[in-house]
Write a protein that holds these residues in place. Sequence first.
Motif, PDB file in Angstrom:
ATOM      1  N   VAL A  87      -1.637   8.435  10.292  1.00  0.00           N
ATOM      2  CA  VAL A  87      -2.074   6.896  10.739  1.00  0.00           C
ATOM      3  C   VAL A  87      -2.256   5.927  12.188  1.00  0.00           C
ATOM      4  O   VAL A  87      -0.727   6.225  12.404  1.00  0.00           O
ATOM      5  CB  VAL A  87      -1.345   5.810   9.662  1.00  0.00           C
ATOM      6  N   ILE A  88      -3.311   5.692  12.240  1.00  0.00           N
ATOM      7  CA  ILE A  88      -3.315   4.254  13.496  1.00  0.00           C
ATOM      8  C   ILE A  88      -3.284   3.551  13.049  1.00  0.00           C
ATOM      9  O   ILE A  88      -4.338   3.444  12.806  1.00  0.00           O
ATOM     10  CB  ILE A  88      -4.062   5.206  14.611  1.00  0.00           C
ATOM     11  N   ASN A  89      -2.456   2.898  13.449  1.00  0.00           N
ATOM     12  CA  ASN A  89      -2.654   1.746  13.547  1.00  0.00           C
ATOM     13  C   ASN A  89      -3.495   0.807  14.582  1.00  0.00           C
ATOM     14  O   ASN A  89      -3.017   0.667  15.421  1.00  0.00           O
ATOM     15  CB  ASN A  89      -1.366   0.737  12.709  1.00  0.00           C
ATOM     16  N   ASN A  90      -4.230   0.486  14.832  1.00  0.00           N
ATOM     17  CA  ASN A  90      -5.349  -0.493  15.841  1.00  0.00           C
ATOM     18  C   ASN A  90      -5.863  -1.437  15.779  1.00  0.00           C
ATOM     19  O   ASN A  90      -6.291  -1.966  16.372  1.00  0.00           O
ATOM     20  CB  ASN A  90      -6.641   1.188  16.660  1.00  0.00           C
ATOM     21  N   ALA A  91      -6.483  -1.905  14.463  1.00  0.00           N
ATOM     22  CA  ALA A  91      -6.589  -3.247  13.883  1.00  0.00           C
ATOM     23  C   ALA A  91      -5.726  -4.444  14.723  1.00  0.00           C
ATOM     24  O   ALA A  91      -4.803  -4.510  14.293  1.00  0.00           O
ATOM     25  CB  ALA A  91      -7.154  -3.746  12.433  1.00  0.00           C
ATOM     26  N   GLY A  92      -6.714  -5.312  15.170  1.00  0.00           N
ATOM     27  CA  GLY A  92      -6.484  -6.284  15.959  1.00  0.00           C
ATOM     28  C   GLY A  92      -7.133  -7.999  16.365  1.00  0.00           C
ATOM     29  O   GLY A  92      -8.419  -6.920  16.857  1.00  0.00           O
ATOM     30  N   ILE A  93      -6.758  -8.447  16.251  1.00  0.00           N
ATOM     31  CA  ILE A  93      -7.355  -9.274  16.762  1.00  0.00           C
ATOM     32  C   ILE A  93      -6.725  -9.775  18.436  1.00  0.00           C
ATOM     33  O   ILE A  93      -5.237  -9.992  18.880  1.00  0.00           O
ATOM     34  CB  ILE A  93      -8.097 -10.525  16.854  1.00  0.00           C
ATOM     35  N   TYR A  94      -7.241 -10.203  19.934  1.00  0.00           N
ATOM     36  CA  TYR A  94      -6.985 -11.005  20.469  1.00  0.00           C
ATOM     37  C   TYR A  94      -7.486 -12.471  21.114  1.00  0.00           C
ATOM     38  O   TYR A  94      -8.435 -13.043  21.856  1.00  0.00           O
ATOM     39  CB  TYR A  94      -7.155 -10.614  22.033  1.00  0.00           C
ATOM     40  N   PRO A  95      -7.127 -13.778  20.480  1.00  0.00           N
ATOM     41  CA  PRO A  95      -7.414 -14.906  20.227  1.00  0.00           C
ATOM     42  C   PRO A  95      -6.966 -15.670  21.678  1.00  0.00           C
ATOM     43  O   PRO A  95      -5.977 -15.087  21.747  1.00  0.00           O
ATOM     44  CB  PRO A  95      -7.419 -15.780  19.199  1.00  0.00           C
ATOM     45  N   TYR A  96      -7.644 -16.606  22.155  1.00  0.00           N
ATOM     46  CA  TYR A  96      -7.335 -17.595  23.118  1.00  0.00           C
ATOM     47  C   TYR A  96      -6.622 -18.585  22.219  1.00  0.00           C
ATOM     48  O   TYR A  96      -8.005 -19.310  21.919  1.00  0.00           O
ATOM     49  CB  TYR A  96      -7.935 -17.616  24.442  1.00  0.00           C
ATOM     50  N   SER A  97      -6.052 -19.114  22.498  1.00  0.00           N
ATOM     51  CA  SER A  97      -5.371 -20.547  21.797  1.00  0.00           C
ATOM     52  C   SER A  97      -3.917 -20.654  22.277  1.00  0.00           C
ATOM     53  O   SER A  97      -2.851 -20.611  21.697  1.00  0.00           O
ATOM     54  CB  SER A  97      -5.657 -20.960  19.998  1.00  0.00           C
ATOM     55  N   ARG A  98      -3.626 -22.074  23.093  1.00  0.00           N
ATOM     56  CA  ARG A  98      -2.377 -22.557  22.752  1.00  0.00           C
ATOM     57  C   ARG A  98      -1.319 -23.480  22.315  1.00  0.00           C
ATOM     58  O   ARG A  98      -2.095 -23.856  21.261  1.00  0.00           O
ATOM     59  CB  ARG A  98      -3.029 -23.652  24.410  1.00  0.00           C
ATOM     60  N   LEU A  99      -0.622 -22.814  22.086  1.00  0.00           N
ATOM     61  CA  LEU A  99       0.654 -23.319  21.065  1.00  0.00           C
ATOM     62  C   LEU A  99       0.252 -24.883  20.588  1.00  0.00           C
ATOM     63  O   LEU A  99       0.495 -25.403  19.358  1.00  0.00           O
ATOM     64  CB  LEU A  99       1.590 -22.915  21.086  1.00  0.00           C
ATOM     65  N   LEU A 100       0.386 -25.556  21.692  1.00  0.00           N
ATOM     66  CA  LEU A 100       0.193 -27.387  21.258  1.00  0.00           C
ATOM     67  C   LEU A 100      -1.264 -27.322  20.181  1.00  0.00           C
ATOM     68  O   LEU A 100      -1.012 -28.470  19.492  1.00  0.00           O
ATOM     69  CB  LEU A 100       0.656 -27.633  22.203  1.00  0.00           C
ATOM     70  N   GLU A 101      -2.273 -26.320  20.444  1.00  0.00           N
ATOM     71  CA  GLU A 101      -3.185 -27.326  19.495  1.00  0.00           C
ATOM     72  C   GLU A 101      -3.858 -26.178  18.763  1.00  0.00           C
ATOM     73  O   GLU A 101      -4.584 -26.442  17.898  1.00  0.00           O
ATOM     74  CB  GLU A 101      -4.362 -27.230  20.514  1.00  0.00           C
ATOM     75  N   GLN A 102      -2.927 -25.285  18.982  1.00  0.00           N
ATOM     76  CA  GLN A 102      -3.364 -24.210  17.873  1.00  0.00           C
ATOM     77  C   GLN A 102      -3.176 -24.475  16.414  1.00  0.00           C
ATOM     78  O   GLN A 102      -2.085 -25.041  15.750  1.00  0.00           O
ATOM     79  CB  GLN A 102      -2.545 -22.527  18.034  1.00  0.00           C
ATOM     80  N   THR A 103      -3.553 -24.509  15.383  1.00  0.00           N
ATOM     81  CA  THR A 103      -3.572 -24.324  13.801  1.00  0.00           C
ATOM     82  C   THR A 103      -2.931 -22.995  13.324  1.00  0.00           C
ATOM     83  O   THR A 103      -2.746 -22.500  13.494  1.00  0.00           O
ATOM     84  CB  THR A 103      -5.388 -24.619  12.827  1.00  0.00           C
ATOM     85  N   THR A 104      -2.002 -23.724  11.952  1.00  0.00           N
ATOM     86  CA  THR A 104      -2.113 -22.775  11.098  1.00  0.00           C
ATOM     87  C   THR A 104      -2.832 -21.703  11.127  1.00  0.00           C
ATOM     88  O   THR A 104      -2.071 -20.720  10.413  1.00  0.00           O
ATOM     89  CB  THR A 104      -1.448 -23.266  10.191  1.00  0.00           C
ATOM     90  N   GLU A 105      -3.914 -22.032  10.169  1.00  0.00           N
ATOM     91  CA  GLU A 105      -4.845 -21.311  10.341  1.00  0.00           C
ATOM     92  C   GLU A 105      -4.978 -19.912  11.416  1.00  0.00           C
ATOM     93  O   GLU A 105      -4.807 -18.361  11.111  1.00  0.00           O
ATOM     94  CB  GLU A 105      -6.356 -21.201   9.939  1.00  0.00           C
ATOM     95  N   GLN A 106      -5.074 -20.184  12.576  1.00  0.00           N
ATOM     96  CA  GLN A 106      -5.281 -19.404  13.324  1.00  0.00           C
ATOM     97  C   GLN A 106      -3.832 -18.804  14.106  1.00  0.00           C
ATOM     98  O   GLN A 106      -3.846 -17.148  14.220  1.00  0.00           O
ATOM     99  CB  GLN A 106      -5.560 -20.422  15.274  1.00  0.00           C
ATOM    100  N   TRP A 107      -2.540 -19.211  14.175  1.00  0.00           N
ATOM    101  CA  TRP A 107      -1.605 -18.594  14.258  1.00  0.00           C
ATOM    102  C   TRP A 107      -1.654 -17.705  12.801  1.00  0.00           C
ATOM    103  O   TRP A 107      -0.779 -16.239  12.996  1.00  0.00           O
ATOM    104  CB  TRP A 107       0.020 -19.135  13.980  1.00  0.00           C
ATOM    105  N   ASN A 108      -1.671 -17.742  11.358  1.00  0.00           N
ATOM    106  CA  ASN A 108      -1.384 -16.744  10.122  1.00  0.00           C
ATOM    107  C   ASN A 108      -2.298 -15.571  10.441  1.00  0.00           C
ATOM    108  O   ASN A 108      -2.005 -14.560   9.920  1.00  0.00           O
ATOM    109  CB  ASN A 108      -1.550 -17.338   8.746  1.00  0.00           C
ATOM    110  N   ALA A 109      -4.107 -15.714  11.257  1.00  0.00           N
ATOM    111  CA  ALA A 109      -4.379 -14.801  11.152  1.00  0.00           C
ATOM    112  C   ALA A 109      -4.575 -13.869  12.091  1.00  0.00           C
ATOM    113  O   ALA A 109      -4.914 -12.776  11.924  1.00  0.00           O
ATOM    114  CB  ALA A 109      -5.908 -15.448  11.860  1.00  0.00           C
ATOM    115  N   THR A 110      -3.501 -13.796  13.502  1.00  0.00           N
ATOM    116  CA  THR A 110      -3.578 -12.987  13.628  1.00  0.00           C
ATOM    117  C   THR A 110      -2.191 -12.625  13.332  1.00  0.00           C
ATOM    118  O   THR A 110      -1.673 -11.251  13.612  1.00  0.00           O
ATOM    119  CB  THR A 110      -3.068 -13.887  15.237  1.00  0.00           C
ATOM    120  N   ILE A 111      -1.008 -13.415  12.959  1.00  0.00           N
ATOM    121  CA  ILE A 111       0.347 -12.324  12.646  1.00  0.00           C
ATOM    122  C   ILE A 111      -0.511 -11.532  11.877  1.00  0.00           C
ATOM    123  O   ILE A 111       0.451 -10.411  11.094  1.00  0.00           O
ATOM    124  CB  ILE A 111       1.107 -13.250  12.155  1.00  0.00           C
ATOM    125  N   ASP A 112      -1.734 -12.480  10.626  1.00  0.00           N
ATOM    126  CA  ASP A 112      -1.679 -11.113   9.569  1.00  0.00           C
ATOM    127  C   ASP A 112      -2.256  -9.629   9.716  1.00  0.00           C
ATOM    128  O   ASP A 112      -1.710  -8.909   9.621  1.00  0.00           O
ATOM    129  CB  ASP A 112      -2.291 -12.315   8.526  1.00  0.00           C
TER     130      ASP A 112
END
Length: 251
Positions: A87-112
């Motif tokens: 199994v190759i876990n290759n899927a991922g995203i590379y968003p650019y967003s500074r932490l002070l402006e980052q929304t919970t939705e943006q954080w969760n999308a990356t971690i999820d």
Amino acid sequence: MSLQRFSGKKVVITGAAGVFGGWIARAFAAEGASLYLSDIRPEALEQTARRLPGVDIWQHVTDLTDPESAVDLIDSVERDWSSPDIVINNAGIYPYSRLLEQTTEQWNATIDLNLRAPFLLIQGFARLMIARGIQGSFINISSGAASMAGPGMGNYNVSKAGLEMLTRVFSLELAPHSIRVNSVVPGYAPGSEVSVMTDAHTSSMIENTPLKRTSGPDDAPQAILYLSSDAASFITGTTLSVDGGRTARVR
């Protein structure tokens, strides 16, 4: 001439419609593997499959930010294959967003996608392997961002650092079953349709890579093939950088 090291092996690849996913799929196909390709984009997934004629291919449209979709991928593989070998876990995203402006939705999308999904897939597929006595292999695609912090990359940094720790812990817990878990850090490769990068970013990445080029179609895939093969049967819990020396200064 291909070595056909993976003839008869069943390989699951997530993010298969992306740049690296397509390269990884091609590398395994050239060596005789059967492929289960997963991606959220059905048309791009179909295009990837069409580039691999003469290979046994299954496809699954998966939204790995949704745990139910991840479970459906595991169930589909079990139904069609009983269990994968690799199994190759290759899927991922590379968003650019500074932490002070980052929304919970943006954080969760990356971690999820970058961290929770590999956890769910290793857990689910390992259970299938254990039940059938398969000495399988997992490869997680990490990033230099796991060890190189950068402004605007906080959620990505954390997700990849967590992925490397997940690799190490799973390697210990699955070792009694002779199931290996490793990570690969590819070098930068332009061309992603999901995380589009500017020409200026590409030039900067090349300038900061000691070997002064981007990653090619055979660089990371050959390392992945090696770690998935019997030649690496005593390697688990490690992270292999194939990045032109970019992370040498911090590792």
